[in-house]
Scaffold this motif. Structure first.
Motif, PDB file in Angstrom:
ATOM      1  N   GLU A  56       0.639  -1.469   0.284  1.00 51.78           N
ATOM      2  CA  GLU A  56      -0.059   0.332  -0.222  1.00 51.78           C
ATOM      3  C   GLU A  56       1.160   1.004  -0.008  1.00 51.78           C
ATOM      4  O   GLU A  56       0.235   2.201  -0.274  1.00 51.78           O
ATOM      5  N   THR A 112      -6.765   1.281  -6.252  1.00 46.04           N
ATOM      6  CA  THR A 112      -5.321   0.425  -5.418  1.00 46.04           C
ATOM      7  C   THR A 112      -4.314  -0.623  -5.939  1.00 46.04           C
ATOM      8  O   THR A 112      -2.862  -0.255  -5.991  1.00 46.04           O
ATOM      9  N   THR A 113      -4.662  -1.358  -6.492  1.00 44.40           N
ATOM     10  CA  THR A 113      -4.366  -2.848  -6.821  1.00 44.40           C
ATOM     11  C   THR A 113      -3.174  -2.278  -8.318  1.00 44.40           C
ATOM     12  O   THR A 113      -2.328  -2.604  -8.184  1.00 44.40           O
ATOM     13  N   SER A 116      -0.457   0.582  -6.862  1.00 39.90           N
ATOM     14  CA  SER A 116       0.578  -0.717  -6.124  1.00 39.90           C
ATOM     15  C   SER A 116       1.665  -1.076  -7.309  1.00 39.90           C
ATOM     16  O   SER A 116       2.513  -0.915  -7.302  1.00 39.90           O
TER      17      SER A 116
END
Lengths: 803, 111
Positions: A56, A112-113, A116
């Motif tokens: 994260e 979000t993935t 990252s």
């Protein structure tokens, strides 16, 4: 020269001068100071504080590294354990698997993935993880990641296409994909980009445009050869049949949705870039229509607040796109070393100066953030605005002092001006000329204390010293107008450090302050006008002394009127040059008005303070305190008081708070109503008990209710045994037979019988033991054992009964 | 008046003494015992208040529950009962098992 030539020359010069003045632009009077930059550097370094790297945090790590690099010039990566970070990235990429199918559905989870993934892959390349140590190299990418990348690149969200594409290209550098996969990804990315552009053409850009299309354009131009096109890539593919089959089924859908898609698929990268460049003015308009603050509704995201991220991202991509297009055109056209281009280049520039200043102001308003992504956006946005090859040069002029005092000596106390870019880096002195245009009071802007003249640079500090005190300004607010113009370098100097720009004007607000003094302070106690108005006592006090209370105290009785008058004098610069021998002399002879003039009366016993305003009458201040009326709010309290004079103004070096006397006020006997007012005033001074600290509450549980006395309980326990005795007696009366008990000749039967009865007794004992000692689990365990015994023996016993 | 009632009661009592088998009489004594125990507990709580209510409930339910189970046993054991045909042993074993479970709960609840 004859007069005609002189006239012509003067008109010509005037024309030049006026156009010069008319064509000047505004600059900024603030920068991001070195203290603020230090704070931002600290914010960036905070990401290193958690040594435990998680996926994260990849994005904030990356943002911190970019911001840190811009501000401090050095790399943040030297401060971390690269191996740990590389390991973390490697584990993430190899072992990634989504928790459930739902994760794929939620947009936020995908974002979000992908974030990252993108940040992780960029960091992986920057740290060169795959070269340093073998066990840091990503050996095999998790298939879930490949699936996610493909899905996002082939999707409809430009944000996902960009993030997925960037991840792919970063990972491709480490040669982790095989040829087939590389081909597939490359074609898919290019096709999606063409799709996005086609989509734009169909719809209103205000509704569908996304900031990420610009990012995607940068990605495509950087990673593909400028001559290729999607069509070319598709033709290279050997399986032409499969392709045409696909395109037949897909193209039907495509044709329905995007009519222009085919055209885009055939364009080369260069042509696509040109298309994107044409969009830039529209996007720029969207950005500045809201004064540099973009509402997110123009971009396909949710809420409508002004957005820092979008502004910064758009500026960054503008810069990148322009630079890429310049690079592409470099081979074709000669780069012209010109100064004319910028003089008339309003059409070619993306933003006007006012817009640039508005954007810079917007970014400055967020510079004291502590959030990493906000700090990153501010710094990269400002860095992008600083690019003078893309935008017009923004020049900032800041002064090191906010105010100057007329008491200070002129030459040593000049206002030092720093002429710099947005980050406070000084412009090279060889290429600029700094003029002090006007120095005028804010209240009278037409009066300028100086004419337009050149300031020289102080070689030591690199700043320009504006010796404002030399003009002998009186105290007040002043507008200092500074002009910076471009000076071509001397012929022969090799590097041209600065591109030409139009003269820039900056207005700086300064303050001239001076010393202040009180004179002619007089305390008069007199009879009220109704009784004659005669003066009872009169005391004059010289500033800054206090009235000597060893002498008779000033007493004010109930009937009397207390009147205090004074004058305020402020320093003014001396007009005579003779007094300017060793610096600058001031003469205090100027009666002025002040902002605040009041008398403070403090009750020595209770500490209650009361204020009375002093009113100005022809430059003399007078404060009349009629203690009788309740307007004065003396609250009828007698006793000794302290008198203080408070004078304040913007232009005083230091405001005055002068305790000049003690007085005694005597109210005598008070009526009932007056006594009540007095008591109330004292009462009000006390803090309401609600605001004081209260006693600590100690929690007590509910006490058990009363139980009956032990005698009663024991008596009843005895009474309870009566039915039992009754039972025994009755049983005896009724008589019970034990005929069924097996005879002793049959020992097995006897034993089983007795075992059965004993086991029943044991159950009862077990329950008792449970009550006193055992836990439920143990009880159940033992119960299980005993019940087995009892059931077996019971079975045999009962069977034998019949026999 | 009382003489008549006395006679009536005696007659019922004699009828009872003659008709009931011994096991029924034993069970009846047991029933009486449980009944009285329950009544006494209830009176006690009525008098002194129900502070440890769980204890009262445990005791009361013990008596009431056993009463119910014993009545059940009596009906099954009664030779004049022709409707339900369960052997005495089966009835007795059921009685025992149910009592064990009941008193497990009761002892848990006494607290």
């Amino acid at each position: 020269m004859n007069s005609k030539n002189i006239l012509f020359l003067s008109i010509f010069l005037f024309f030049i001068l006026s156009t010069n003045i008319n064509c000047s632009t505004q600059g900024l009077n603030k920068i991001i100071t070195s203290d603020e930059q230090k704070k931002l550097i600290e914010t960036f370094e905070k990401t290193l504080s958690s040594k435990d790297f998680k996926k994260e945090n990849f994005q904030s790590l990356l943002q911190s590294s970019v911001g840190y690099q811009i501000l401090s010039g050095s790399s943040i990566w030297s401060k971390i354990q690269k191996e740990d970070l590389c390991q973390e990235i490697k584990t993430f990429f190899e072992d990634f698997s989504p928790n459930s199918e739902e994760q794929y559905e939620s947009q936020k989870a995908i974002w979000t993935t992908l974030n990252s993934l993108q940040s992780g892959s960029i960091i992986y390349n920057e740290l060169q993880c795959h070269t340093k140590k073998k066990n840091n190299k990503i050996n095999k990418l998790s298939p879930a990641i490949k699936e996610l990348l493909l899905k996002s690149i082939n999707g409809k969200s430009s944000r996902n296409i960009y993030l997925g594409g960037q991840t792919f290209f970063e990972l491709e550098k480490t040669k982790i994909f095989n040829e087939k996969e590389t081909d597939e990804f490359r074609k898919a990315t290019l096709k999606s980009f063409a799709k996005m552009l086609a989509l734009l053409e169909e719809d209103d850009p205000e509704v569908e445009f996304s900031q990420y299309i610009l990012e995607l354009a940068v990605l495509v131009v950087e990673n593909y050869d400028s001559e290729t096109s999607y069509q070319a890539l598709a033709d290279d593919d050997n399986d032409i049949i499969d392709e045409s089959d696909k395109t037949e089924s897909e193209s039907e859908d495509d044709e329905e949705e995007y009519e222009s898609l085919e055209g885009y698929l055939e364009m080369t990268i260069e042509e696509l870039l040109e298309n994107v460049l044409e969009l830039i003015p529209d996007v720029a308009n969207l950005l500045v229509e809201n004064d540099g603050q973009v509402t997110q509704s123009f971009f396909n995201d949710e809420s409508g607040k002004p957005d820092l991220e979008i502004t910064s991202r758009v500026l960054r991509t503008f810069v990148k796109l322009k630079k890429l297009s310049i690079k592409l055109n470099k081979d074709e056209e000669e780069e012209e070393e010109d100064e004319d281009e910028d003089e008339d280049g309003d059409d070619e520039e993306i933003f006007t100066e006012e817009d640039l200043i508005g954007l810079a102001e917007f970014l400055f308003s967020r510079k004291s953030t502590q959030d990493i992504s906000a700090a990153y956006n501010v710094i990269t946005g400002l860095k992008s605005l600083d690019e003078d090859r893309v935008f017009k040069k923004l020049i900032c002029i800041t002064a090191d002092k906010e105010e100057l005092s007329i008491k200070q000596k002129s030459k040593k106390n000049a206002m030092n001006l720093l002429v710099s870019d947005l980050f406070g880096k000084a412009l090279p002195a060889d290429n600029i000329e700094v003029f002090l245009s006007r120095f005028s009071p804010v209240s009278k802007p037409e009066q300028s204390l100086t004419s337009h003249f050149l300031i020289n640079q102080d070689r030591k500090s690199g700043q320009y010293a504006a010796d404002l005190l030399a003009y002998r300004p009186s105290i007040g607010f002043y507008n200092l107008e500074v002009r910076v113009s471009y000076k071509p370098p001397k012929a022969g100097t090799a590097n041209k450090k600065l591109r030409p720009f139009k003269p820039v004007d900056v207005t700086i607000l300064t303050k001239i302050v001076g010393p202040v003094k009180v004179s002619d302070l007089e305390i008069v106690v007199k009879q009220p006008k109704s009784q004659g108005g005669s003066v009872l006592t009169r005391n004059k006090i010289k500033y800054p002394e206090t009235l000597n209370s060893a002498k008779k105290d000033i007493v004010v009785n109930r009937d009397n009127v207390l009147s205090i008058s004074f004058r305020v004098i402020a320093g003014q610069p001396s007009k005579s040059s003779k007094k300017q021998k060793a610096g600058f002399q001031q003469s205090i002879n100027n009666l002025i008005e002040t902002h605040q003039a009041m008398i403070k009366i403090t009750d020595l016993e209770t500490g209650i303070e009361r204020y009375f305003l002093a009113i100005q009458k022809t430059k003399k201040y007078q404060c009349t305190i009629d203690i009788n009326s309740n307007d004065g709010n003396m609250d009828f309290s007698s006793g000794k008081y302290n008198l203080e004079l408070i004078i304040g103004n913007f232009f005083f070096e230091k405001s005055i708070q002068w305790n000049f006397s003690q007085i005694k006020i005597n109210f005598g006997d008070l009526s009932e109503g007056e006594q009540k007012i007095l008591d109330l005033s004292i009462e009000n001074q006390k803090i309401h008990p609600d605001f004081l600290i209260k006693d600590e509450i100690k929690h007590i549980f509910n006490p058990d209710p009363k139980r009956p006395p032990k005698v009663v309980s024991n008596a009843f326990t005895g009474i309870m045994l009566i039915p039992f005795l009754l039972l025994i007696i009755l049983l005896y009366i009724v008589g019970f037979n034990l005929k069924s008990f097996p005879s002793l000749k049959n020992p097995i039967a006897v034993i089983t019988n007795l075992t059965f009865i004993a086991s029943l007794a044991f159950i009862v004992l077990l329950f008792l033991a449970y009550f006193f000692k055992l836990t439920m689990f143990k009880t159940l365990f033992y119960l299980l054992i005993i019940s087995v015994i009892s059931s077996v023996s019971g079975y045999f016993t009962l069977r034998n009964l019949d026999k | 008046m009382t003489e008549n009632s006395f006679k009536v009661f005696k007659r019922i009592f004699d009828g009872y003494k003659n008709s009931a088998t011994q096991s029924l009489k034993i069970i009846d004594c047991f029933l009486l015992f449980q009944f009285l125990t329950g009544i006494f507990q209830f009176v006690y709580v009525f008098l002194v208040g129900k502070f440890p209510f769980n204890s009262f409930l445990a005791g009361f339910i013990s008596t009431v529950g056993s009463f119910v189970l014993t009545i059940n046993l009596r009906t099954l054991v009664d030779p004049e009962n022709k409707e339900t045909k369960v052997s005495i042993k089966r009835a007795f074993v059921d009685f025992l098992i149910c009592n064990v479970i009941l008193h497990l709960a009761v002892f848990n609840y006494i607290g």
